[in-house]
Design an enzyme around this catalytic site. Structure first.
Site, PDB file in Angstrom:
ATOM      1  N   ASP A  77       7.387  -1.081  11.585  1.00  0.00           N
ATOM      2  CA  ASP A  77       6.695   0.066  10.986  1.00  0.00           C
ATOM      3  C   ASP A  77       6.010   0.946  12.025  1.00  0.00           C
ATOM      4  O   ASP A  77       5.057   1.652  11.722  1.00  0.00           O
ATOM      5  CB  ASP A  77       5.684  -0.403   9.941  1.00  0.00           C
ATOM      6  CG  ASP A  77       4.546  -1.216  10.535  1.00  0.00           C
ATOM      7  OD1 ASP A  77       4.617  -1.593  11.732  1.00  0.00           O
ATOM      8  OD2 ASP A  77       3.560  -1.482   9.803  1.00  0.00           O
ATOM      9  N   ARG A 124      25.553  21.035   2.093  1.00  0.00           N
ATOM     10  CA  ARG A 124      25.457  19.637   1.677  1.00  0.00           C
ATOM     11  C   ARG A 124      26.433  18.772   2.475  1.00  0.00           C
ATOM     12  O   ARG A 124      27.247  19.293   3.251  1.00  0.00           O
ATOM     13  CB  ARG A 124      25.704  19.558   0.172  1.00  0.00           C
ATOM     14  CG  ARG A 124      24.591  20.217  -0.658  1.00  0.00           C
ATOM     15  CD  ARG A 124      24.974  20.375  -2.105  1.00  0.00           C
ATOM     16  NE  ARG A 124      25.329  19.107  -2.731  1.00  0.00           N
ATOM     17  CZ  ARG A 124      25.968  19.007  -3.900  1.00  0.00           C
ATOM     18  NH1 ARG A 124      26.330  20.115  -4.547  1.00  0.00           N
ATOM     19  NH2 ARG A 124      26.237  17.829  -4.406  1.00  0.00           N
ATOM     20  N   ARG A 154       0.812  -1.223   0.000  1.00  0.00           N
ATOM     21  CA  ARG A 154       0.000   0.000   0.000  1.00  0.00           C
ATOM     22  C   ARG A 154       0.843   1.270   0.000  1.00  0.00           C
ATOM     23  O   ARG A 154       0.332   2.368  -0.213  1.00  0.00           O
ATOM     24  CB  ARG A 154      -0.956  -0.008   1.193  1.00  0.00           C
ATOM     25  CG  ARG A 154      -2.159  -0.924   0.986  1.00  0.00           C
ATOM     26  CD  ARG A 154      -3.179  -0.741   2.089  1.00  0.00           C
ATOM     27  NE  ARG A 154      -2.790  -1.431   3.304  1.00  0.00           N
ATOM     28  CZ  ARG A 154      -3.364  -1.241   4.491  1.00  0.00           C
ATOM     29  NH1 ARG A 154      -4.325  -0.338   4.621  1.00  0.00           N
ATOM     30  NH2 ARG A 154      -2.971  -1.930   5.547  1.00  0.00           N
TER      31      ARG A 154
END
Length: 452
Positions: A108, A319, A18
């Site tokens: 998760d 950076r 998903r």
């Protein structure tokens, strides 16, 4: 009293379809750190704390992330996906070693905390066989309900199986569990698959513990902490919760955030004292900021080290590999990469400094460019202490500008400049009297003048 040993099994084998992404679900970032990394960081560390992560058969990237975050962890492969209990048993070898406490978590759920894991272990030390993490859901629809008798957990009832009365219960199952490690395999091995999907569900452990005459209890936490991520919308929601936590922690640590809701931080950002961050600043991973530093608006910083009393921005981009010494400055529209800028040096505006070393108190004028890439390789520019680089100068690397050297504005420098020398590289200026008039006449000859 000897501390209890633990094994944390983190389930990270899901495909995450998903998410609609080629990236494995648990590697999607929240606060510039993977979902899985957050869980691994929260899991118990140190002596007596073992860690096992269950991954899918084709998820080398997940295994690599585990090794990067927790080199002490073992990984196990779940070849078939037959339910949560089946996934836990993929780590049977680790479980069989017999830690005092077995924690089962999910890769998760990035918002879970180390404190919650510790609270879940406490009942086990007092004789419980199983602790289940629960939360009070604003809308419990779809969640398994935790059914209690007094302080004892008697069942986890899935939505489809719940009675109308049970569906009124708002105490819901978060999925995270802690087992008495001496009994864990016996309990989990008893879980069957007599259900419509023929899968082995960890929630059935509660009924098994009860049948064994043992105690199961619930520890509650907030709904935010146990948010699982199944799609990009939920990922964004978790990001918002995490950013709110990080901003609050920064404010409590004494960081001045002028408009906190506009500042984005990484999970590993570290601050000194009296740091000020203006609105609309983005700080990515690997950034340390020293005392008294000010980050002005619209700056973006990643993998950089910033010393004390530094001024950054506005509109600066730092950076990876940038290091700013104490009292140095990056001004408007300056970009750096792999650059060391020593104490007191200034790069005030409209410049690019890449693959460079800038000495203390050097001054780089507007439009200074280190030309570090020749189409094949990156090359380094070295600028000595106290050097002055005039505006609109291109330094073609590899090149070295000596300490105290002076570079005239508009120069393209291709050769080394000694200490205290002056270098100017310009074509001679020619002036042609009346040339502009003649040029205009040439261009407009035979043409009608424009109206308006």
């Amino acid at each position: 009293m000897t501390a209890r040993s633990s094994l944390t099994v983190v389930l990270a084998a899901g495909e995450g379809t998903r998410m609609r992404s080629a990236l494995p679900k648990v590697l999607h970032p929240v606060a510039s750190q993977s979902l899985l990394a957050h869980v691994l960081d929260a899991a118990p560390h140190g002596a007596g704390a073992a860690l096992a992560v269950v991954v899918g058969p084709n998820h080398k990237a997940v295994s690599d992330e585990v090794a990067r975050i927790r080199p002490d962890a073992a990984t196990f492969i779940q070849a078939e996906r037959l339910g949560t209990a089946h996934a836990v048993l993929a780590a049977r070898e680790a479980i069989a070693r017999g830690a005092d406490d077995l924690l089962v978590a999910f890769g998760d759920t990035p918002l879970i905390s180390a404190e919650t894991f510790a609270r879940m272990r406490a009942p086990l030390a007092n004789g419980a066989a199983l602790t289940v993490l629960g939360f009070r859901a604003a809308d419990p629809t779809g969640y398994g309900r935790l059914l209690l008798e007094g302080d004892h957990l008697v069942a986890i009832r899935e939505q489809a199986d719940a009675t109308p009365e049970e569906r009124k219960v708002t105490l819901c199952n978060a999925g995270v569990m802690a087992f008495d490690g001496r009994l864990a395999l016996e309990i989990i091995d008893k879980i069957g698959n007599a259900n419509s999907k023929r899968e082995y569900y960890l929630v059935d452990a509660v009924a098994i513990v009860r049948k064994m005459g043992l105690e199961a209890v619930v520890i509650e936490t907030s709904e935010d902490e146990v948010r699982g991520i199944n799609n990009k919308a939920q990922l964004a929601e978790a990001e918002a919760v995490m950013q709110a936590r990080l901003r609050q922690a920064a404010l409590e640590a004494g960081v001045t955030l002028i408009a906190p809701e506009t500042v984005f931080l990484a999970a590993d950002t570290t601050f000194g004292s009296d740091v000020t961050i203006e609105p609309f600043v983005v700080i990515g991973p690997g950034v340390t900021i020293g005392d008294g530093t000010v980050i002005h608006s619209f700056s973006h910083i990643v993998q950089s080290s910033i010393g004390k009393n530094v001024q950054i921005g506005p509109y600066a981009r730092m950076r990876p590999g940038t290091s700013m010494g104490d009292g140095s400055k990056l001004g408007n529209f300056v970009e750096t990469k792999a650059a060391t800028i020593e104490a007191g040096a200034k790069v005030n505006h409209l410049s690019y400094v890449g693959d460079a070393h800038v000495g203390a108190k050097a001054n780089l004028g507007a439009g200074t460019i280190t030309c570090n890439y020749d189409g094949f390789a990156k090359n380094k520019t070295i600028i000595g202490a106290g050097a002055f680089i005039g505006t609109n100068t291109s330094l073609v690397a590899p090149v070295k500008i000596g300490s105290g050297a002076y570079i005239g504005s508009g120069s393209v420098i291709t050769r080394d400049v000694p200490d205290d020398a002056m270098a100017v590289e310009r074509s001679p200026q020619s002036i042609r009297e009346g040339g502009a008039t003649r040029y205009r006449e040439l261009k407009t000859r035979g043409k009608k003048p424009k109206e308006g």
